[in-house]
Design a protein around this motif. Structure first.
Motif, mmCIF file in Angstrom:
data_model
loop_
_atom_site.group_PDB
_atom_site.id
_atom_site.type_symbol
_atom_site.label_atom_id
_atom_site.label_comp_id
_atom_site.label_asym_id
_atom_site.label_seq_id
_atom_site.Cartn_x
_atom_site.Cartn_y
_atom_site.Cartn_z
ATOM 1 N N PRO A 21 73.155 46.219 -80.680
ATOM 2 C CA PRO A 21 73.590 44.902 -81.147
ATOM 3 C C PRO A 21 73.944 44.017 -79.956
ATOM 4 N N ASN A 22 73.355 42.840 -79.907
ATOM 5 C CA ASN A 22 73.646 41.888 -78.839
ATOM 6 C C ASN A 22 73.514 42.549 -77.462
ATOM 7 N N PHE A 138 86.745 43.467 -74.085
ATOM 8 C CA PHE A 138 85.630 44.078 -73.365
ATOM 9 C C PHE A 138 85.474 45.557 -73.730
ATOM 10 N N PHE A 139 86.583 46.211 -74.068
ATOM 11 C CA PHE A 139 86.535 47.643 -74.339
ATOM 12 C C PHE A 139 85.806 47.942 -75.645
ATOM 13 N N VAL A 140 85.955 47.061 -76.641
ATOM 14 C CA VAL A 140 85.210 47.241 -77.891
ATOM 15 C C VAL A 140 83.723 47.042 -77.640
ATOM 16 N N ALA A 141 83.375 45.972 -76.923
ATOM 17 C CA ALA A 141 81.962 45.683 -76.659
ATOM 18 C C ALA A 141 81.303 46.775 -75.823
ATOM 19 N N ARG A 142 82.085 47.415 -74.961
ATOM 20 C CA ARG A 142 81.551 48.481 -74.113
ATOM 21 C C ARG A 142 80.955 49.615 -74.936
ATOM 22 N N ASN A 143 81.481 49.832 -76.125
ATOM 23 C CA ASN A 143 80.998 50.941 -76.950
ATOM 24 C C ASN A 143 79.513 50.837 -77.255
ATOM 25 N N ARG A 144 79.020 49.619 -77.451
ATOM 26 C CA ARG A 144 77.603 49.474 -77.794
ATOM 27 C C ARG A 144 76.720 49.877 -76.618
ATOM 28 N N ILE A 145 77.229 49.707 -75.396
ATOM 29 C CA ILE A 145 76.467 50.127 -74.223
ATOM 30 C C ILE A 145 76.452 51.646 -74.117
ATOM 31 N N ASP A 169 81.202 53.423 -85.157
ATOM 32 C CA ASP A 169 80.556 52.355 -85.933
ATOM 33 C C ASP A 169 79.229 51.948 -85.295
ATOM 34 N N PHE A 170 79.232 51.739 -83.971
ATOM 35 C CA PHE A 170 77.997 51.364 -83.282
ATOM 36 C C PHE A 170 76.961 52.478 -83.383
ATOM 37 N N CYS A 171 77.412 53.707 -83.257
ATOM 38 C CA CYS A 171 76.506 54.850 -83.339
ATOM 39 C C CYS A 171 75.819 54.906 -84.704
#
Length: 220
Positions: A21-22, A138-145, A169-171
């Protein structure tokens, strides 16, 4: 080590992140960039840990690298750091996904561990340019990486309200395989912080890892 900028049109940009995502328009890497194209397992969890949870994270990481795969985590205190330690102890490769610019590594308590990752041939990765300080979101967004760089993910310890659940959730959104460490007996004799993993397992979202025999499920 120099910081390398990787644009999305660069062949070195990880294929898995294209479907995230994004996806970041740019990635910044410090260390062995070639690791970004190899298969890996994300091992993540809470900062609020038990001694047994930390040991389990180290053992899972050791198993992953013994199969020639990479351990991916976020260098946070607790389970993340234990996962990186387990990979290094088994002489394996590690990717640390950071929530700030790569001019340094936070938290400061894990700076020496971060440098050991580079010295062992690992790599730091971030979507933030040099000089950018960490911020809460930033820590939440890091999960998608972390999810984009890995195939399966293993959650070792987490509360139901932990930021680790955002990784889950991202997984699930990316339809990657998700595993969660659960007690091997109903009494939770190891004292694991496992409310989050148990909920994921009970909701049918994650496969349980209860004993060492289950680590085979992480095969890529």
């Amino acid at each position: 080590m120099e910081i390398v900028e990787i644009q999305r049109d660069n062949p070195a940009y990880p294929i898995g992140l294209e479907n995230a995502p994004n996806p970041p328009a740019k990635l910044y890497a410090r260390g062995n960039v070639s690791l970004l194209s190899r298969p890996g397992v994300a091992i993540v969890g809470s900062r609020d840990t038990s001694p047994n949870g930390l040991e389990i994270a180290r053992r899972i990481a050791g198993y992953v690298v013994s199969k020639g795969n990479i351990v991916i985590s976020g260098l946070s205190l607790g389970i993340d750091a234990a996962a990186h330690e387990g990979a290094l102890a088994a002489r394996g490769d590690a990717i640390a996904v950071l929530a700030h610019g790569l001019h340094t590594a936070n938290p400061r308590a894990n700076y020496k561990l971060a440098m050991r990752i580079l010295e062992a041939g690992g790599v730091w990765v971030s979507e933030h340019p040099e000089g950018v300080a960490p911020q809460r979101h930033f820590f939440v967004a890091r999960n998608r990486i972390q999810v984009g760089l890995s195939q399966p993910s293993a959650i070792v310890e987490s509360a139901t309200s932990s930021g680790t659940m955002k990784h889950a959730d991202f997984c699930l959104q990316e339809r990657h395989r998700l595993f969660a460490v659960a007690p091997h007996n109903p009494e939770n004799s190891l004292g694991l912080n496992c409310q989050g993993p148990i909920k994921l397992i009970n909701d049918g979202k994650a496969t349980a890892l209860r004993t060492k025999a289950d680590y085979d499920l992480l095969e890529l």
